[in-house]
Design a protein around this motif. Structure first.
Motif, PDB file in Angstrom:
ATOM      1  N   UNK A   1       0.853  -1.188   0.000  1.00 22.74           N
ATOM      2  CA  UNK A   1       0.000   0.000   0.000  1.00 22.74           C
ATOM      3  C   UNK A   1       0.889   1.239   0.000  1.00 22.74           C
ATOM      4  N   UNK A   2       0.518   2.197  -0.835  1.00 21.60           N
ATOM      5  CA  UNK A   2       1.300   3.432  -0.914  1.00 21.60           C
ATOM      6  C   UNK A   2       1.060   4.266   0.340  1.00 21.60           C
ATOM      7  N   UNK A   3       2.097   4.905   0.847  1.00 20.24           N
ATOM      8  CA  UNK A   3       1.890   5.747   2.028  1.00 20.24           C
ATOM      9  C   UNK A   3       1.019   6.950   1.677  1.00 20.24           C
ATOM     10  N   UNK A   4       0.132   7.308   2.586  1.00 15.04           N
ATOM     11  CA  UNK A   4      -0.783   8.413   2.350  1.00 15.04           C
ATOM     12  C   UNK A   4      -0.623   9.430   3.467  1.00 15.04           C
ATOM     13  N   UNK A   5      -0.841  10.661   3.135  1.00 10.77           N
ATOM     14  CA  UNK A   5      -0.745  11.737   4.100  1.00 10.77           C
ATOM     15  C   UNK A   5      -2.041  12.516   4.111  1.00 10.77           C
ATOM     16  N   UNK A   6      -2.394  13.030   5.245  1.00  5.77           N
ATOM     17  CA  UNK A   6      -3.606  13.831   5.316  1.00  5.77           C
ATOM     18  C   UNK A   6      -3.410  15.120   4.527  1.00  5.77           C
ATOM     19  N   UNK A   7      -2.185  15.578   4.472  1.00  9.17           N
ATOM     20  CA  UNK A   7      -1.911  16.823   3.773  1.00  9.17           C
ATOM     21  C   UNK A   7      -2.107  16.691   2.269  1.00  9.17           C
ATOM     22  N   UNK A   8      -1.974  15.474   1.736  1.00  7.42           N
ATOM     23  CA  UNK A   8      -2.140  15.246   0.306  1.00  7.42           C
ATOM     24  C   UNK A   8      -3.545  14.790  -0.053  1.00  7.42           C
ATOM     25  N   UNK A   9      -4.487  14.929   0.866  1.00  6.95           N
ATOM     26  CA  UNK A   9      -5.830  14.398   0.624  1.00  6.95           C
ATOM     27  C   UNK A   9      -6.655  15.264  -0.305  1.00  6.95           C
ATOM     28  N   UNK A  10      -6.171  16.454  -0.657  1.00  2.71           N
ATOM     29  CA  UNK A  10      -6.918  17.312  -1.559  1.00  2.71           C
ATOM     30  C   UNK A  10      -7.925  18.175  -0.834  1.00  2.71           C
ATOM     31  N   UNK A  11      -7.783  18.319   0.467  1.00  8.16           N
ATOM     32  CA  UNK A  11      -8.687  19.170   1.220  1.00  8.16           C
ATOM     33  C   UNK A  11      -8.415  20.623   0.833  1.00  8.16           C
ATOM     34  N   UNK A  12      -9.461  21.466   0.801  1.00  8.49           N
ATOM     35  CA  UNK A  12      -9.248  22.850   0.398  1.00  8.49           C
ATOM     36  C   UNK A  12      -8.391  23.606   1.411  1.00  8.49           C
ATOM     37  N   UNK A  13      -7.494  24.410   0.899  1.00  9.43           N
ATOM     38  CA  UNK A  13      -6.603  25.208   1.739  1.00  9.43           C
ATOM     39  C   UNK A  13      -7.319  26.507   2.062  1.00  9.43           C
ATOM     40  N   UNK A  14      -7.319  26.958   3.312  1.00  6.05           N
ATOM     41  CA  UNK A  14      -7.974  28.221   3.643  1.00  6.05           C
ATOM     42  C   UNK A  14      -7.338  29.376   2.881  1.00  6.05           C
ATOM     43  N   UNK A  15      -8.154  30.231   2.287  1.00  5.84           N
ATOM     44  CA  UNK A  15      -7.656  31.380   1.548  1.00  5.84           C
ATOM     45  C   UNK A  15      -7.448  31.107   0.075  1.00  5.84           C
ATOM     46  N   UNK A  16      -7.441  29.831  -0.327  1.00 12.12           N
ATOM     47  CA  UNK A  16      -7.262  29.503  -1.734  1.00 12.12           C
ATOM     48  C   UNK A  16      -8.627  29.487  -2.411  1.00 12.12           C
ATOM     49  N   UNK A  17      -8.688  29.887  -3.688  1.00  9.53           N
ATOM     50  CA  UNK A  17      -9.986  29.862  -4.364  1.00  9.53           C
ATOM     51  C   UNK A  17     -10.468  28.425  -4.544  1.00  9.53           C
ATOM     52  N   UNK A  18     -11.750  28.256  -4.330  1.00 12.25           N
ATOM     53  CA  UNK A  18     -12.324  26.915  -4.449  1.00 12.25           C
ATOM     54  C   UNK A  18     -12.510  26.583  -5.922  1.00 12.25           C
ATOM     55  N   UNK A  19     -12.229  25.353  -6.260  1.00 10.99           N
ATOM     56  CA  UNK A  19     -12.432  24.918  -7.635  1.00 10.99           C
ATOM     57  C   UNK A  19     -13.882  24.509  -7.805  1.00 10.99           C
ATOM     58  N   UNK A  20     -14.486  24.839  -8.923  1.00  6.80           N
ATOM     59  CA  UNK A  20     -15.898  24.471  -9.110  1.00  6.80           C
ATOM     60  C   UNK A  20     -16.045  22.965  -9.218  1.00  6.80           C
ATOM     61  N   UNK A  21     -17.122  22.480  -8.645  1.00  6.78           N
ATOM     62  CA  UNK A  21     -17.380  21.039  -8.674  1.00  6.78           C
ATOM     63  C   UNK A  21     -17.821  20.631 -10.075  1.00  6.78           C
ATOM     64  N   UNK A  22     -17.618  19.391 -10.394  1.00  9.67           N
ATOM     65  CA  UNK A  22     -18.037  18.851 -11.683  1.00  9.67           C
ATOM     66  C   UNK A  22     -19.546  18.852 -11.767  1.00  9.67           C
ATOM     67  N   UNK A  23     -20.074  19.305 -12.864  1.00  5.94           N
ATOM     68  CA  UNK A  23     -21.517  19.296 -13.064  1.00  5.94           C
ATOM     69  C   UNK A  23     -21.934  17.913 -13.522  1.00  5.94           C
ATOM     70  N   UNK A  24     -22.991  17.351 -12.921  1.00  6.31           N
ATOM     71  CA  UNK A  24     -23.462  16.059 -13.391  1.00  6.31           C
ATOM     72  C   UNK A  24     -24.104  16.199 -14.762  1.00  6.31           C
ATOM     73  N   UNK A  25     -23.957  15.193 -15.551  1.00  7.57           N
ATOM     74  CA  UNK A  25     -24.579  15.230 -16.870  1.00  7.57           C
ATOM     75  C   UNK A  25     -26.055  14.924 -16.738  1.00  7.57           C
ATOM     76  N   UNK A  26     -26.826  15.492 -17.622  1.00 10.21           N
ATOM     77  CA  UNK A  26     -28.266  15.236 -17.570  1.00 10.21           C
ATOM     78  C   UNK A  26     -28.942  16.229 -16.640  1.00 10.21           C
ATOM     79  N   UNK A  27     -30.140  15.911 -16.238  1.00 10.92           N
ATOM     80  CA  UNK A  27     -30.934  16.796 -15.390  1.00 10.92           C
ATOM     81  C   UNK A  27     -30.368  16.818 -13.970  1.00 10.92           C
TER      82      UNK A  27
END
Length: 139
Positions: A78-104
């Motif tokens: 198993x590859x080592x994992x870090x909480x810092x690399x989990x992709x959590x949003x950094x305070x003060x950084x602009x949030x990336x828009x979420x993927x829009x679901x296809x369809x309705x």
């Protein structure tokens, strides 16, 4: 390597089950028969108990070792994992828009969009029809 160790582990497990089932029960009838001492007179009494006890101890030790080896191999693959690399949003950084679901959109997304609209963007409320009773106003 891990597959070979799993096969050896399973063989040890089956052997351990067989040896435990061959042992004579202290309280009642075991698979070895009731009181006659064993499997067709091959080993009787004390000799059988010593051999089966020794075999059980050896198989149990092998089972323990293969279990530890499999656990270590599983952990190292198993590859080592870090909480810092989990992709959590950094305070003060602009949030990336979420993927829009296809369809309705589903109901929750529709309600969120309606709530996020400003009053200029909100659709105008239709006037009640002349024949319909007006909604009671609360004070």
């Amino acid at each position: 390597m891990q597959t070979v160790l799993i096969v050896v582990h399973l063989l040890i497990v089956l052997s351990l089950i067989g040896v435990v089932l061959l042992q004579r029960s202290e309280g009642g009838l075991g698979l070895g028969g009731g009181g006659s001492g064993g499997v067709g007179g091959f080993m009787t009494g004390r000799g059988q108990a010593n051999a089966l006890t020794r075999a059980t101890a050896i198989l149990a030790a092998l089972f323990f070792c293969t279990s530890l080896a499999l656990a270590v191999m599983s952990h190292r693959s198993a590859a080592p994992k870090s909480i810092l690399d989990s992709g959590a949003p950094v305070p003060g950084a602009p949030a990336t828009p979420a993927q829009k679901p296809t369809g309705a959109d589903n109901l929750l997304d529709t309600l969120r969009k309606a709530q996020d609209r400003t009053p200029e963007q909100a659709p105008a409320q239709p006037a009640p029809e002349s024949g319909a009773p007006a909604a009671p106003q609360s004070r």
